[in-house]
Design a protein around this motif. Structure first.
Motif, PDB file in Angstrom:
ATOM      1  N   LEU A 157       1.193  -1.065  -0.398  1.00  0.00           N
ATOM      2  CA  LEU A 157       0.083  -0.376   0.293  1.00  0.00           C
ATOM      3  C   LEU A 157       0.610   1.786  -0.259  1.00  0.00           C
ATOM      4  O   LEU A 157       2.235   1.300  -0.109  1.00  0.00           O
ATOM      5  CB  LEU A 157      -1.061  -0.331   1.342  1.00  0.00           C
ATOM      6  CG  LEU A 157      -1.577  -1.091   1.783  1.00  0.00           C
ATOM      7  CD1 LEU A 157      -2.183  -1.050   2.833  1.00  0.00           C
ATOM      8  CD2 LEU A 157      -2.526  -1.419   0.426  1.00  0.00           C
ATOM      9  N   THR A 158       0.197   2.405  -0.077  1.00  0.00           N
ATOM     10  CA  THR A 158       0.560   3.668  -0.029  1.00  0.00           C
ATOM     11  C   THR A 158       1.664   3.481   1.196  1.00  0.00           C
ATOM     12  O   THR A 158       2.845   3.765   1.704  1.00  0.00           O
ATOM     13  CB  THR A 158       0.228   4.991  -0.426  1.00  0.00           C
ATOM     14  OG1 THR A 158      -0.520   4.619  -1.379  1.00  0.00           O
ATOM     15  CG2 THR A 158       0.754   6.351   0.245  1.00  0.00           C
ATOM     16  N   GLU A 159       1.374   3.309   2.424  1.00  0.00           N
ATOM     17  CA  GLU A 159       1.494   3.100   4.101  1.00  0.00           C
ATOM     18  C   GLU A 159       1.022   2.156   4.182  1.00  0.00           C
ATOM     19  O   GLU A 159       0.170   1.993   4.778  1.00  0.00           O
ATOM     20  CB  GLU A 159       1.658   4.414   4.419  1.00  0.00           C
ATOM     21  CG  GLU A 159       1.751   5.951   4.528  1.00  0.00           C
ATOM     22  CD  GLU A 159       1.051   6.459   5.064  1.00  0.00           C
ATOM     23  OE1 GLU A 159       0.510   5.908   6.234  1.00  0.00           O
ATOM     24  OE2 GLU A 159       1.246   8.131   4.989  1.00  0.00           O
ATOM     25  N   TYR A 186      -0.665  -4.487   7.889  1.00  0.00           N
ATOM     26  CA  TYR A 186       0.722  -4.266   8.668  1.00  0.00           C
ATOM     27  C   TYR A 186       1.465  -3.008   8.450  1.00  0.00           C
ATOM     28  O   TYR A 186       1.462  -2.182   7.600  1.00  0.00           O
ATOM     29  CB  TYR A 186       1.427  -4.980   8.636  1.00  0.00           C
ATOM     30  CG  TYR A 186      -0.043  -6.582   8.910  1.00  0.00           C
ATOM     31  CD1 TYR A 186      -0.043  -7.825  11.482  1.00  0.00           C
ATOM     32  CD2 TYR A 186       0.092  -6.677   7.930  1.00  0.00           C
ATOM     33  CE1 TYR A 186      -0.322  -8.017  10.852  1.00  0.00           C
ATOM     34  CE2 TYR A 186      -1.358  -8.291   8.482  1.00  0.00           C
ATOM     35  CZ  TYR A 186      -0.999  -8.964  10.090  1.00  0.00           C
ATOM     36  OH  TYR A 186      -1.994  -9.749  10.570  1.00  0.00           O
ATOM     37  N   GLU A 187       2.156  -2.760   9.506  1.00  0.00           N
ATOM     38  CA  GLU A 187       2.864  -1.292   9.169  1.00  0.00           C
ATOM     39  C   GLU A 187       4.069  -1.959   8.555  1.00  0.00           C
ATOM     40  O   GLU A 187       3.972  -0.716   8.024  1.00  0.00           O
ATOM     41  CB  GLU A 187       2.843  -0.285  10.069  1.00  0.00           C
ATOM     42  CG  GLU A 187       1.802   0.678  10.843  1.00  0.00           C
ATOM     43  CD  GLU A 187       1.806   1.146  11.991  1.00  0.00           C
ATOM     44  OE1 GLU A 187       2.958   1.277  12.888  1.00  0.00           O
ATOM     45  OE2 GLU A 187       1.036   1.902  12.223  1.00  0.00           O
ATOM     46  N   THR A 188       5.216  -2.398   9.036  1.00  0.00           N
ATOM     47  CA  THR A 188       5.667  -3.045   8.659  1.00  0.00           C
ATOM     48  C   THR A 188       6.462  -4.345   7.895  1.00  0.00           C
ATOM     49  O   THR A 188       5.360  -4.991   8.009  1.00  0.00           O
ATOM     50  CB  THR A 188       6.766  -3.167   9.643  1.00  0.00           C
ATOM     51  OG1 THR A 188       6.862  -4.206  10.551  1.00  0.00           O
ATOM     52  CG2 THR A 188       7.069  -1.883  10.458  1.00  0.00           C
ATOM     53  N   LEU A 189       6.998  -4.712   6.516  1.00  0.00           N
ATOM     54  CA  LEU A 189       6.875  -6.103   6.662  1.00  0.00           C
ATOM     55  C   LEU A 189       7.724  -7.251   7.077  1.00  0.00           C
ATOM     56  O   LEU A 189       7.526  -8.371   7.599  1.00  0.00           O
ATOM     57  CB  LEU A 189       8.509  -6.064   5.484  1.00  0.00           C
ATOM     58  CG  LEU A 189       8.148  -6.764   4.506  1.00  0.00           C
ATOM     59  CD1 LEU A 189       6.224  -6.743   3.196  1.00  0.00           C
ATOM     60  CD2 LEU A 189       8.844  -6.841   3.118  1.00  0.00           C
TER      61      LEU A 189
END
Length: 258
Positions: free
Chosen positions: A71-73, A90-93
């Motif tokens: 996503l964009t973020e 999720y924010e991080t991989l």
């Protein structure tokens, strides 16, 4: 896990099959990049492709599959648990990697996501059944088109998908009979190349279910090759002629169930 009780050996694992096919000059253009699952590989692959699939190296019926979108973020992760599909962001991989590791104990692979062509607004892929009788040549005995259920990330019949014939697919997409026949010829030739190559790597093979897909630009891809009891039972009512042909070939190497 089902154990075959008939004479047809298999190649165990999606990754090794992709490696074999990718090494072929004739076939490499049809094989989406596929690597083993790790955080480093996940980071590298998502840097190249906006969509990835994470699958069990050994598995079927669409079970245990994840789809990852950038996503964009942050990231969006779809996952199949039995017949239920769930979606989370999720924010991080690293968080994605941890979730997949927690959810699955299987050996996993990462595969480039292909934006599938659609029929009636739903993605589909095409199973080519390739068989040979004892001492015989490889023959494409039929096709079944697997159309995904609404909003599902997999097309499998066992996950609520629908089965069409190639002629039904062509009519629904507005293709002429000659255009559908050209597709069938292309799929047949490619399926035979795959079966010959893989049977050189593993002797004693008599059947393969090869899952093809066209993307939105009509590029042909090979998503998977199943040599462990590939299913053709859904064709029984839809295309009895093809079903009976597959059964005759299967009976020649000892397979009694489909």
């Amino acid at each position: 896990m089902y154990r075959k009780g008939y004479n047809s050996r298999r190649i165990r694992g999606k990754l090794i099959v992709c490696d074999y096919l990718s090494a072929s000059v004739e076939l490499e253009q049809h094989i989406p990049q596929t690597v083993s699952f790790s955080l480093a590989q996940l980071e590298e692959m998502i840097g190249r492709y906006s969509t990835l699939y994470v699958k069990p190296d050994i598995g079927s019926h669409g079970i245990g599959i994840f789809k990852l979108k950038c996503l964009t973020e942050g990231f969006e992760l779809y996952e199949i648990v039995k017949k239920k599909q769930m979606t989370n962001q999720y924010e991080t991989l690293t968080a994605v990697y941890d979730r997949i590791n927690t959810a699955s104990s299987a050996k996993l692979i990462i595969q480039r996501g292909v934006e599938l062509d659609r029929v009636n607004g739903r993605p589909y892929d095409i199973r080519a059944m390739v068989q040979r009788k004892k001492g015989g040549i490889w023959t494409v005995t039929g096709f079944l088109v697997k159309v995904g259920a609404a909003d599902k990330i997999v097309t499998n019949y066992h996950q609520g998908g629908t089965i069409y014939t190639m002629n039904q697919l062509g009519k629904l997409q507005g293709l002429s009979a000659s255009q559908t026949q050209l597709r069938i010829q292309t799929l047949t030739l490619t399926a035979l190349k795959i079966s010959r190559l893989l049977s050189e790597k593993q002797s004693g093979m008599h059947e393969m279910g090869i899952d093809f897909a066209y993307d939105v630009e009509q590029q042909l891809w090979v998503l998977e090759v199943n040599s462990n009891r590939p299913q053709f039972g859904p064709l029984k009512r839809l295309d009895r002629r093809a079903y009976d042909r597959m059964k005759r070939f299967a009976a020649s190497y000892g397979r009694r169930s489909h």
